[in-house]
Motif scaffolding. Structure first.
Motif, PDB file in Angstrom:
ATOM      1  N   ALA A 128       5.840   2.288   7.225  1.00 53.02           N
ATOM      2  CA  ALA A 128       4.863   1.526   8.307  1.00 53.02           C
ATOM      3  C   ALA A 128       3.802   1.815   8.575  1.00 53.02           C
ATOM      4  O   ALA A 128       2.522   1.677   9.254  1.00 53.02           O
ATOM      5  N   GLY A 129       4.826   2.959   9.674  1.00 54.77           N
ATOM      6  CA  GLY A 129       4.089   4.027  10.980  1.00 54.77           C
ATOM      7  C   GLY A 129       2.716   4.467   9.972  1.00 54.77           C
ATOM      8  O   GLY A 129       1.202   4.410  11.284  1.00 54.77           O
ATOM      9  N   THR A 130       2.569   5.138   9.361  1.00 52.90           N
ATOM     10  CA  THR A 130       1.567   5.578   8.576  1.00 52.90           C
ATOM     11  C   THR A 130       0.082   4.892   8.116  1.00 52.90           C
ATOM     12  O   THR A 130      -0.842   4.876   8.293  1.00 52.90           O
ATOM     13  N   THR A 131       1.229   3.175   7.743  1.00 56.50           N
ATOM     14  CA  THR A 131      -0.250   2.585   6.942  1.00 56.50           C
ATOM     15  C   THR A 131      -0.268   1.388   8.401  1.00 56.50           C
ATOM     16  O   THR A 131      -1.923   1.442   8.300  1.00 56.50           O
ATOM     17  N   ALA A 132       0.443   1.600   9.457  1.00 51.39           N
ATOM     18  CA  ALA A 132      -0.272   0.793  10.547  1.00 51.39           C
ATOM     19  C   ALA A 132      -1.301   2.428  11.548  1.00 51.39           C
ATOM     20  O   ALA A 132      -1.958   1.178  12.061  1.00 51.39           O
ATOM     21  N   PRO A 167       8.277  -3.758  -7.156  1.00 56.55           N
ATOM     22  CA  PRO A 167       8.162  -3.313  -5.513  1.00 56.55           C
ATOM     23  C   PRO A 167       6.009  -4.255  -5.507  1.00 56.55           C
ATOM     24  O   PRO A 167       5.596  -4.564  -6.222  1.00 56.55           O
ATOM     25  N   GLU A 168       6.066  -4.648  -4.000  1.00 53.77           N
ATOM     26  CA  GLU A 168       5.440  -5.556  -3.719  1.00 53.77           C
ATOM     27  C   GLU A 168       4.732  -5.100  -2.676  1.00 53.77           C
ATOM     28  O   GLU A 168       5.670  -3.869  -1.600  1.00 53.77           O
ATOM     29  N   GLY A 169       3.318  -4.641  -2.330  1.00 56.90           N
ATOM     30  CA  GLY A 169       3.046  -3.585  -1.238  1.00 56.90           C
ATOM     31  C   GLY A 169       2.295  -2.642  -1.789  1.00 56.90           C
ATOM     32  O   GLY A 169       2.373  -2.188  -3.571  1.00 56.90           O
ATOM     33  N   ASP A 170       1.344  -1.157  -1.398  1.00 61.35           N
ATOM     34  CA  ASP A 170       1.476  -0.352  -1.975  1.00 61.35           C
ATOM     35  C   ASP A 170       2.330   1.415  -1.787  1.00 61.35           C
ATOM     36  O   ASP A 170       3.957   0.939  -0.568  1.00 61.35           O
ATOM     37  N   LEU A 171       2.673   1.909  -2.358  1.00 60.10           N
ATOM     38  CA  LEU A 171       3.876   2.899  -2.776  1.00 60.10           C
ATOM     39  C   LEU A 171       3.294   4.139  -1.234  1.00 60.10           C
ATOM     40  O   LEU A 171       1.780   4.253  -1.343  1.00 60.10           O
ATOM     41  N   THR A 172       4.161   4.007  -0.320  1.00 55.01           N
ATOM     42  CA  THR A 172       3.461   4.890   1.084  1.00 55.01           C
ATOM     43  C   THR A 172       4.649   5.911   0.746  1.00 55.01           C
ATOM     44  O   THR A 172       3.527   6.828   2.066  1.00 55.01           O
ATOM     45  N   LEU A 173       5.697   5.921   0.940  1.00 53.89           N
ATOM     46  CA  LEU A 173       6.666   7.433   0.861  1.00 53.89           C
ATOM     47  C   LEU A 173       7.278   7.203  -0.018  1.00 53.89           C
ATOM     48  O   LEU A 173       8.009   6.748  -1.007  1.00 53.89           O
ATOM     49  N   GLN A 174       7.841   8.853  -0.910  1.00 51.39           N
ATOM     50  CA  GLN A 174       7.989   8.704  -1.635  1.00 51.39           C
ATOM     51  C   GLN A 174       9.462  10.003  -1.204  1.00 51.39           C
ATOM     52  O   GLN A 174       8.881  11.138  -0.816  1.00 51.39           O
ATOM     53  N   THR A 175      10.778   9.713  -1.051  1.00 54.82           N
ATOM     54  CA  THR A 175      12.186  10.902  -0.638  1.00 54.82           C
ATOM     55  C   THR A 175      13.229  11.012  -1.936  1.00 54.82           C
ATOM     56  O   THR A 175      12.988  10.150  -2.566  1.00 54.82           O
ATOM     57  N   VAL A 176      13.987  11.996  -1.692  1.00 51.48           N
ATOM     58  CA  VAL A 176      15.226  12.030  -2.087  1.00 51.48           C
ATOM     59  C   VAL A 176      16.715  11.896  -1.676  1.00 51.48           C
ATOM     60  O   VAL A 176      16.466  12.435  -0.531  1.00 51.48           O
TER      61      VAL A 176
END
Ligand code: ACO
Length: 132
Positions: free
Chosen positions: A44-48, A10-19
């Protein structure tokens, strides 16, 4: 961001995980594309919001690619990376990777470019604040 070689990490920051659950499937039993886009938009909205130090609105989703299906039980991870900032907007490259429930294999399943605009409480656009 079109890539010419297969991406192995992966590229970028881990921002969300779910199942992925059965409730997220379409009538064919596959995970619904709209559910995946929703997870990407939330991440993306969280990071923005952090970068914009306040409210943002999604203004565009581009270069959306669905590389492989998500299966019920997969661990879904969304990575975000700011790739462009303007006067009021910022664009993020967003990748979704899954850890397969059955094989533990890691796989890139979707990616896209999400653009957000910083907005005031009234919904009118505002300039992005300087970065930290
Ligand atoms: C419809 C829905 O409910 S979708 C769900 C969530 N999203 C929304 O509700 C947003 C609905 N849209 C809006 O409220 C408005 O379009 C706003 C507030 C986001 C933007 O307001 P506008 O006055 O139209 O903005 P404007 O056209 O000047 O563009 C603002 C910025 O976005 C960028 N932008 C606009 N459209 C696009 C696009 N299609 N792709 C990339 N960037 C874009 C502009 O380049 C500009 O960037 P900059 O200031 O960094 O140079």
């Amino acid at each position: 961001m079109t890539k010419t070689t297969p991406q192995t990490a992966p590229e970028g920051d881990l921002t969300l995980q779910t199942v992925a659950f059965p409730k997220d499937t379409n009538s064919g039993g596959d995970i619904f594309g709209g559910w995946v886009i929703s997870q990407m938009d939330i991440a993306a909205g969280t990071t923005a919001q952090q970068r914009a130090k306040g409210r943002v609105a999604t203004v565009a989703i581009e270069a959306m690619r669905f590389h492989a299906p998500i299966l019920v039980g997969d661990l879904v991870s969304v990575y975000t990376q700011v790739v462009k900032t303007g006067r009021t907007s910022l664009t993020m490259h967003v990748e979704t990777w899954v850890r397969r429930q059955r094989t533990a294999e890691l796989e890139l399943v979707t990616e896209g470019d999400f653009t957000f605009v910083a907005i005031q409480d009234s919904g009118v656009k505002r300039p992005l604040p300087p970065p930290n």
